[in-house]
Design an enzyme around this catalytic site. Sequence first.
Site, short mmCIF file in Angstrom:
data_model
loop_
_atom_site.label_atom_id
_atom_site.label_comp_id
_atom_site.label_asym_id
_atom_site.label_seq_id
_atom_site.Cartn_x
_atom_site.Cartn_y
_atom_site.Cartn_z
N LYS A 1 44.22 40.96 30.87
CA LYS A 1 43.13 39.99 30.70
C LYS A 1 42.10 40.51 29.69
O LYS A 1 41.62 41.63 29.81
CB LYS A 1 42.48 39.73 32.05
CG LYS A 1 41.39 38.68 32.01
CD LYS A 1 41.15 38.13 33.40
CE LYS A 1 39.89 37.32 33.48
NZ LYS A 1 39.73 36.66 34.76
N ARG B 1 50.23 34.33 40.58
CA ARG B 1 50.67 35.62 40.05
C ARG B 1 52.10 35.51 39.56
O ARG B 1 52.87 34.73 40.14
CB ARG B 1 50.73 36.67 41.18
CG ARG B 1 49.40 37.18 41.52
CD ARG B 1 49.54 38.31 42.52
NE ARG B 1 48.30 38.39 43.26
CZ ARG B 1 48.17 38.95 44.44
NH1 ARG B 1 49.21 39.48 45.04
NH2 ARG B 1 47.00 38.99 45.03
N ARG C 1 35.30 34.75 38.50
CA ARG C 1 35.78 33.72 39.42
C ARG C 1 36.13 34.36 40.76
O ARG C 1 36.36 35.55 40.85
CB ARG C 1 37.02 33.02 38.84
CG ARG C 1 36.67 32.14 37.65
CD ARG C 1 37.91 31.56 36.99
NE ARG C 1 38.75 30.88 37.94
CZ ARG C 1 40.03 31.18 38.15
NH1 ARG C 1 40.62 32.13 37.45
NH2 ARG C 1 40.73 30.53 39.04
#
Length: 325
Positions: free
Chosen positions: A188, A323, A123
């Site tokens: 992630k 964030r 992305r």
Amino acid sequence: MSTRYRLIELLADGQFRSGEWLGRQLGISRAAVWKHMRVFSDFGLDIHAVPGQGYRLFTPFQPLSADLIRSPLSASVSSRLDSLEVLREIDSTSEYLKRTRSQHKASGFRACVAERQSSGRGRRGRRWVSPYGTNLYLSLAMQLSKASLRSGGLSLAAAVAVLRALQDCEIADLGVKWPNDIFYQERKIAGILLDLSGESSGPFFVVLGIGINLKMPESAAREIDQPWADLSQCGVKVDRNHLAGTILEALVQAIDTFGEKGLEAFIDEWNEFDLLSGRAVELHYDKQPMITGIARGIDANGAILIEKNGVTSRFNAGEVSVRVA
Ligand code: BTN
């Protein structure tokens, strides 16, 4: 399959194989074997070469197989999957499905997986590091009516589907970071990319791209510019083909539900996985900090809700990134 990929698959089990033995299997010289080995490091494969013993892969892998991927699929999903291609090497599985769109029937799905992506896309224009043979790079294409996409949030529903599939494979402690990043212990582990194209009057051509880190080789890991995790760190041994099939099954079922009921049907489950809920976060617009507040889940369209000074505002995924503050 070309000699190069046959050579990689001869090394897939991580055992030492001599150059002579490899050459004999493939009908090529030892020098030709050695030349291929030099190319493999560009593929992100870590090769261990020991004089007298031969070559081995530091990270063994299980080659992808369309038959094995299809085996966990239900009869109804399998019959609607018009094609399932295993590609050895491609720029990007999502780009491939877009380029071959003319093969697509109006109803039904097409899927592909690749051993390696040379230009894997993430992305926000990021790169998705995609070395050979270790992780999962999967794309699924379909046509959806404009009406079924009205509420937005398809990629959030897809995140729930991927989380369900990972849970089915007994992987725990996973969560979602808005809008659709899948995390393991604050790092992630998987990402989802949604590509939509189409005329305003007709149906949309939709490609969902899923990248999951299974076992990231060290050399490839050095290229990742954010905290990452892979499934090998979750303490579960995962069968790549079974995982790919389980994900396809969960995605097709989720897309059907999404078409009927929209994101509404996924919100509660998405919120259960939400890693940001109740935490102080900072929203960024065009990489600039924009607002800080407390994350309060998502609305019916998949927008994030941020509370600041008692006022809750909504923000869309296309516009901002988030964030932990
Ligand atoms: C993200 O940035 O979180 C999205 C990552 C999506 C990666 C997958 S891998 C399969 C498909 N092909 C691509 O080029 N990207 C997606």
